[in-house]
Design a protein around this motif. Structure first.
Motif, PDB file in Angstrom:
ATOM      1  N   TYR A  13       0.817  -1.211   0.000  1.00 49.94           N
ATOM      2  CA  TYR A  13       0.000   0.000   0.000  1.00 49.94           C
ATOM      3  C   TYR A  13       0.852   1.263   0.000  1.00 49.94           C
ATOM      4  O   TYR A  13       0.370   2.350  -0.280  1.00 49.94           O
ATOM      5  CB  TYR A  13      -0.917   0.035   1.221  1.00 49.94           C
ATOM      6  CG  TYR A  13      -2.030  -0.976   1.191  1.00 49.94           C
ATOM      7  CD1 TYR A  13      -2.966  -0.963   0.155  1.00 49.94           C
ATOM      8  CD2 TYR A  13      -2.150  -1.936   2.178  1.00 49.94           C
ATOM      9  CE1 TYR A  13      -3.989  -1.889   0.122  1.00 49.94           C
ATOM     10  CE2 TYR A  13      -3.178  -2.870   2.155  1.00 49.94           C
ATOM     11  CZ  TYR A  13      -4.092  -2.840   1.121  1.00 49.94           C
ATOM     12  OH  TYR A  13      -5.096  -3.755   1.100  1.00 49.94           O
ATOM     13  N   GLN A  15       1.993   3.065   2.377  1.00 50.51           N
ATOM     14  CA  GLN A  15       1.826   4.072   3.431  1.00 50.51           C
ATOM     15  C   GLN A  15       3.151   4.306   4.143  1.00 50.51           C
ATOM     16  O   GLN A  15       3.500   5.427   4.494  1.00 50.51           O
ATOM     17  CB  GLN A  15       0.787   3.597   4.448  1.00 50.51           C
ATOM     18  CG  GLN A  15      -0.593   3.431   3.894  1.00 50.51           C
ATOM     19  CD  GLN A  15      -1.212   4.743   3.498  1.00 50.51           C
ATOM     20  OE1 GLN A  15      -0.848   5.780   4.019  1.00 50.51           O
ATOM     21  NE2 GLN A  15      -2.124   4.708   2.568  1.00 50.51           N
ATOM     22  N   CYS A  16       3.872   3.218   4.383  1.00 48.71           N
ATOM     23  CA  CYS A  16       5.139   3.330   5.104  1.00 48.71           C
ATOM     24  C   CYS A  16       6.181   4.075   4.265  1.00 48.71           C
ATOM     25  O   CYS A  16       6.968   4.853   4.799  1.00 48.71           O
ATOM     26  CB  CYS A  16       5.646   1.947   5.482  1.00 48.71           C
ATOM     27  SG  CYS A  16       5.850   0.842   4.068  1.00 48.71           S
ATOM     28  N   LEU A  32       8.385  -4.764  -1.303  1.00 53.64           N
ATOM     29  CA  LEU A  32       8.827  -3.708  -0.407  1.00 53.64           C
ATOM     30  C   LEU A  32      10.256  -3.972   0.047  1.00 53.64           C
ATOM     31  O   LEU A  32      10.601  -5.087   0.411  1.00 53.64           O
ATOM     32  CB  LEU A  32       7.907  -3.671   0.813  1.00 53.64           C
ATOM     33  CG  LEU A  32       8.254  -2.601   1.855  1.00 53.64           C
ATOM     34  CD1 LEU A  32       7.777  -1.241   1.372  1.00 53.64           C
ATOM     35  CD2 LEU A  32       7.652  -2.938   3.203  1.00 53.64           C
ATOM     36  N   CYS A  53       0.144   1.472   8.655  1.00 47.49           N
ATOM     37  CA  CYS A  53       0.055   0.312   7.762  1.00 47.49           C
ATOM     38  C   CYS A  53      -1.322  -0.343   7.888  1.00 47.49           C
ATOM     39  O   CYS A  53      -1.712  -0.749   8.980  1.00 47.49           O
ATOM     40  CB  CYS A  53       1.145  -0.698   8.109  1.00 47.49           C
ATOM     41  SG  CYS A  53       1.013  -2.216   7.136  1.00 47.49           S
ATOM     42  N   PRO A  54      -2.047  -0.452   6.793  1.00 54.30           N
ATOM     43  CA  PRO A  54      -3.419  -0.965   6.861  1.00 54.30           C
ATOM     44  C   PRO A  54      -3.505  -2.420   7.301  1.00 54.30           C
ATOM     45  O   PRO A  54      -4.541  -2.864   7.781  1.00 54.30           O
ATOM     46  CB  PRO A  54      -3.923  -0.826   5.415  1.00 54.30           C
ATOM     47  CG  PRO A  54      -2.973   0.104   4.743  1.00 54.30           C
ATOM     48  CD  PRO A  54      -1.660  -0.042   5.435  1.00 54.30           C
TER      49      PRO A  54
HETATM   50  S1  SF4 Z   1       4.304  -2.570   5.129  1.00 52.02           S
HETATM   51 FE1  SF4 Z   1       2.196  -1.885   5.240  1.00 52.02          FE
HETATM   52  S2  SF4 Z   1       2.241   0.294   4.705  1.00 52.02           S
HETATM   53 FE2  SF4 Z   1       4.173  -0.610   4.038  1.00 52.02          FE
HETATM   54  S3  SF4 Z   1       3.839  -1.158   1.887  1.00 52.02           S
HETATM   55 FE3  SF4 Z   1       3.376  -2.955   3.147  1.00 52.02          FE
HETATM   56  S4  SF4 Z   1       1.188  -2.873   3.513  1.00 52.02           S
HETATM   57 FE4  SF4 Z   1       1.861  -0.838   2.849  1.00 52.02          FE
END
Ligand code: SF4
Length: 69
Positions: A13, A15-16, A32, A53-54
């Motif tokens: 997602y 967000q981080c 990631l 983080c969702p």
């Molecule tokens: S750790 Fe959480 S916020 Fe970061 S990319 Fe993954 S799902 Fe998204």
């Protein structure tokens, strides 16, 4: 401080990445990347990222050892 991201939970997602770009990055659309050893000046941002983080994929500090069991 140590962090672990559960990549089986992470849905990219980003967000981080948005909140702590020096620690998290998404070079592609799916995988990631992160720095497991967080510099002190990034701690606040990493805590914000973990909270944002969702899917709660980011484990911070003491959660790293307890979450791994
Ligand atoms: S750790 Fe959480 S916020 Fe970061 S990319 Fe993954 S799902 Fe998204």
């Amino acid at each position: 401080m140590q962090i672990v991201v559960d990549l089986t939970r992470c849905q990219a997602y980003a967000q981080c990445v948005f909140l702590a770009p020096q620690v998290f990055s998404l070079p592609g659309e799916e995988a990631l990347l992160y720095r497991p050893a967080v510099p002190d000046d990034q701690l606040e941002r990493v805590h914000q990222a973990a909270a944002a983080c969702p899917v709660q994929a980011i484990l911070v500090g003491e959660e790293v050892s307890s979450g791994a069991r």
